[in-house]
Design a protein around this motif. Structure first.
Motif, PDB file in Angstrom:
ATOM      1  N   LYS A 402     -25.130 -72.839  42.181  1.00 37.01           N
ATOM      2  CA  LYS A 402     -24.239 -72.644  41.032  1.00 37.01           C
ATOM      3  C   LYS A 402     -24.795 -71.574  40.109  1.00 37.01           C
ATOM      4  O   LYS A 402     -25.987 -71.271  40.115  1.00 37.01           O
ATOM      5  N   VAL A 403     -23.893 -71.022  39.322  1.00 35.52           N
ATOM      6  CA  VAL A 403     -24.248 -70.027  38.323  1.00 35.52           C
ATOM      7  C   VAL A 403     -23.701 -70.497  36.987  1.00 35.52           C
ATOM      8  O   VAL A 403     -22.557 -70.940  36.887  1.00 35.52           O
ATOM      9  N   GLU A 404     -24.539 -70.382  35.968  1.00 35.01           N
ATOM     10  CA  GLU A 404     -24.129 -70.727  34.614  1.00 35.01           C
ATOM     11  C   GLU A 404     -24.221 -69.483  33.729  1.00 35.01           C
ATOM     12  O   GLU A 404     -25.044 -68.592  33.976  1.00 35.01           O
ATOM     13  N   PRO A 405     -23.374 -69.397  32.684  1.00 36.25           N
ATOM     14  CA  PRO A 405     -23.478 -68.267  31.756  1.00 36.25           C
ATOM     15  C   PRO A 405     -24.891 -68.135  31.192  1.00 36.25           C
ATOM     16  O   PRO A 405     -25.532 -69.132  30.850  1.00 36.25           O
ATOM     17  N   GLY A 406     -25.377 -66.912  31.132  1.00 35.64           N
ATOM     18  CA  GLY A 406     -26.734 -66.645  30.649  1.00 35.64           C
ATOM     19  C   GLY A 406     -27.758 -66.529  31.749  1.00 35.64           C
ATOM     20  O   GLY A 406     -28.864 -66.029  31.522  1.00 35.64           O
ATOM     21  N   GLN A 407     -27.420 -66.978  32.953  1.00 38.61           N
ATOM     22  CA  GLN A 407     -28.344 -66.910  34.086  1.00 38.61           C
ATOM     23  C   GLN A 407     -28.458 -65.468  34.583  1.00 38.61           C
ATOM     24  O   GLN A 407     -27.488 -64.701  34.560  1.00 38.61           O
ATOM     25  N   THR A 408     -29.631 -65.082  35.040  1.00 39.33           N
ATOM     26  CA  THR A 408     -29.819 -63.746  35.608  1.00 39.33           C
ATOM     27  C   THR A 408     -29.343 -63.731  37.058  1.00 39.33           C
ATOM     28  O   THR A 408     -29.721 -64.593  37.856  1.00 39.33           O
ATOM     29  N   VAL A 409     -28.511 -62.753  37.394  1.00 43.20           N
ATOM     30  CA  VAL A 409     -27.987 -62.602  38.751  1.00 43.20           C
ATOM     31  C   VAL A 409     -28.178 -61.151  39.188  1.00 43.20           C
ATOM     32  O   VAL A 409     -28.459 -60.271  38.369  1.00 43.20           O
ATOM     33  N   GLY A 410     -28.023 -60.911  40.495  1.00 44.06           N
ATOM     34  CA  GLY A 410     -28.204 -59.571  41.039  1.00 44.06           C
ATOM     35  C   GLY A 410     -26.879 -58.856  41.218  1.00 44.06           C
ATOM     36  O   GLY A 410     -25.958 -59.388  41.856  1.00 44.06           O
ATOM     37  N   PHE A 411     -26.772 -57.634  40.693  1.00 43.09           N
ATOM     38  CA  PHE A 411     -25.531 -56.857  40.748  1.00 43.09           C
ATOM     39  C   PHE A 411     -25.697 -55.667  41.686  1.00 43.09           C
ATOM     40  O   PHE A 411     -26.668 -54.929  41.610  1.00 43.09           O
ATOM     41  N   LEU A 412     -24.712 -55.479  42.570  1.00 39.73           N
ATOM     42  CA  LEU A 412     -24.671 -54.332  43.466  1.00 39.73           C
ATOM     43  C   LEU A 412     -23.475 -53.467  43.080  1.00 39.73           C
ATOM     44  O   LEU A 412     -22.325 -53.895  43.180  1.00 39.73           O
ATOM     45  N   SER A 413     -23.746 -52.244  42.645  1.00 37.47           N
ATOM     46  CA  SER A 413     -22.664 -51.328  42.278  1.00 37.47           C
ATOM     47  C   SER A 413     -21.989 -50.802  43.533  1.00 37.47           C
ATOM     48  O   SER A 413     -22.638 -50.502  44.533  1.00 37.47           O
ATOM     49  N   TYR A 414     -20.661 -50.653  43.483  1.00 45.85           N
ATOM     50  CA  TYR A 414     -19.954 -50.088  44.619  1.00 45.85           C
ATOM     51  C   TYR A 414     -20.489 -48.686  44.956  1.00 45.85           C
ATOM     52  O   TYR A 414     -20.483 -48.284  46.125  1.00 45.85           O
ATOM     53  N   ALA A 415     -20.954 -47.975  43.942  1.00 46.47           N
ATOM     54  CA  ALA A 415     -21.429 -46.602  44.168  1.00 46.47           C
ATOM     55  C   ALA A 415     -22.626 -46.562  45.109  1.00 46.47           C
ATOM     56  O   ALA A 415     -22.869 -45.533  45.760  1.00 46.47           O
ATOM     57  N   GLY A 416     -23.392 -47.646  45.199  1.00 48.07           N
ATOM     58  CA  GLY A 416     -24.581 -47.652  46.035  1.00 48.07           C
ATOM     59  C   GLY A 416     -24.413 -48.325  47.379  1.00 48.07           C
ATOM     60  O   GLY A 416     -25.392 -48.514  48.102  1.00 48.07           O
ATOM     61  N   LEU A 417     -23.181 -48.677  47.743  1.00 54.12           N
ATOM     62  CA  LEU A 417     -22.971 -49.450  48.969  1.00 54.12           C
ATOM     63  C   LEU A 417     -22.608 -48.587  50.165  1.00 54.12           C
ATOM     64  O   LEU A 417     -22.367 -49.109  51.250  1.00 54.12           O
ATOM     65  N   THR A 418     -22.535 -47.265  49.995  1.00 54.56           N
ATOM     66  CA  THR A 418     -22.295 -46.371  51.130  1.00 54.56           C
ATOM     67  C   THR A 418     -23.279 -45.221  51.071  1.00 54.56           C
ATOM     68  O   THR A 418     -23.968 -45.037  50.092  1.00 54.56           O
TER      69      THR A 418
END
Length: 418
Positions: A402-418
């Motif tokens: 689960k994810v709760e507000p305030g938790q640190t998560v990993g973000f992948l930008s679309y610009a870096g996926l190709t």
């Protein structure tokens, strides 16, 4: 063309993790052997066939990092202001013909070679000239300040660009700094792309009342082009096992990879599985990933085949994690790990353990200045708007439930996926 064994993608487990899939691809796919020489102007995005060793040091000579005055550090007292007569002037591109005299300074400009004997440069902003034209130097500057030694950046003979490097503009710049005009690269990967399904019409063609215009094929071709592939658009394969099998067999010998979208589930109208098995071998992977899961991989006449799901978001996500590493392996490129950027979640989410999930999000700057990920309000894997109207994906690992507000998560930008 690539020639792979029929059991190249065999996997014995009931459900494959994303990491297992990438590891199998990287270990078992053989790079194309053809090498060509390209001009630096056309080298961006190409894959180096051999490493580039530095033919000269960078910088090739010791030079000033600033506009100012060069001196010998041995002439400096270190604890008091000093006044030196100025003997000489060296501009960038000019030679330093004479050695510096003891107790003297030389006017020097950024990039100009240091005169023999000088090893320290005072910035022009930190000095002043007296009435006699002598330079007054402040105390406290360390020996060697504001000087770029020869080879400070790269030492001659070291590997500056490794084999398998997928060249970026900065890599091209480095090759140019060595005086190179050409580099040896692997040839471009040739990929045949189909969509499958009677429910699809190609843009520009008449669309039946129960049909959709084909969007996946164009998305995948664009993503392949960004990876530097030569793409053959082979249109839409109808839901017919024999014609599908014939088309796949026909293109196998002229391409390094065959990519389809749709028809890889287990329904009775999903004909890709049977069609591939009639002309080659197939392993239907069930990947522990959402959106995605059903991905078909196999071999047709020695050429790898990948069948992606028909839903556009699932097709996009599985392209990133299956097709992308396959293309890089075929091109002889170093595998490029996707490294998520830590951001703060501004949403609540629940998921199953032992499955990796990707949540479509937008980034925003919160009141306290921290980047936050805001979840797209709808979750369907068929929503193209969820890809168009977001900035990227939040990656939730297998151990997260689960994810709760305030938790640190990993973000992948679309610009870096190709």
């Amino acid at each position: 063309m690539a020639q792979l064994s029929d059991d190249c993608f065999a996997f014995g487990g009931p459900m494959m993790s994303v990491d297992e899939a990438v590891a199998i691809i990287a270990a078992r796919v053989t790079a194309v052997r053809d090498i060509e020489t390209v001009d630096l102007r056309n080298a961006d995005g190409r894959v180096l066939a051999a490493g580039v060793a530095a033919p000269l040091p960078l910088p090739p000579f010791t030079n000033s990092a600033v506009d100012g005055y060069a001196v010998r550090s041995g002439d400096l007292s270190g604890d008091t202001e000093q006044t030196f007569p100025v003997a000489g002037r060296i501009q960038a591109g000019a030679s330093a013909r004479e050695s510096i005299k003891p107790g003297h300074a030389v006017r020097i400009f950024t990039g100009a070679p240091m005169p023999e004997g000088a090893d320290t440069v005072f910035m022009q902003e930190d000095v002043r000239l007296d009435e006699a034209g002598r330079v007054v130097l402040p105390k406290g500057l360390k020996a060697g300040a504001n000087v770029r030694p020869a080879g400070e950046d790269i030492v001659a003979g070291t590997t500056a660009l490794p084999a398998g490097q997928r060249l970026r503009p900065q890599d091209v710049a480095l090759a140019a700094a060595f005086g190179l005009t050409q580099v040896e690269v692997r040839r471009r990967i040739r990929v045949a792309v189909f969509s499958t399904g009677n429910e699809l019409a190609s843009p520009g063609a008449p669309r039946g009342a129960a049909q959709l215009f084909d969007s996946n094929r164009f998305m995948l071709m664009a993503m392949l082009a960004r990876l530097g592939c030569e793409v053959s658009d082979l249109g839409i394969l109808r839901d017919d096992r024999a014609s599908l099998a014939s088309a796949l067999k026909q293109v196998a010998g002229a391409h390094d990879l065959i990519l389809t979208t749709g028809g890889v589930s287990t329904g009775e109208e999903d004909h890709v599985k049977a069609g591939v098995e009639s002309v080659g071998t197939l392993v239907l992977w069930r990947m522990a990933i959402k959106p995605g899961r059903p991905v078909a991989m196999g071999i047709i006449g020695g050429t790898p085949f990948i069948g992606l799901p028909g839903n556009p978001v699932a097709s996009f996500v599985t392209f990133v994690h299956v097709v992308r590493p396959t293309v890089l392996a075929l091109a002889g490129a170093l595998q490029q790990d996707l490294v998520p950027m830590p951001v703060r979640a501004a949403f609540t989410y629940k998921k199953k353990i032992a499955r990796r999930e990707y949540v479509r999000v937008n980034l925003r700057r919160s009141a306290d200045g921290v980047l936050e990920a805001v979840k797209f309000p709808r979750e369907g894997a068929g929503l193209l708007s969820s890809l168009v109207e977001t900035d990227g994906l939040v990656e939730l690992g297998e151990d997260i439930t689960k994810v709760e507000p305030g938790q640190t998560v990993g973000f992948l930008s679309y610009a870096g996926l190709t």
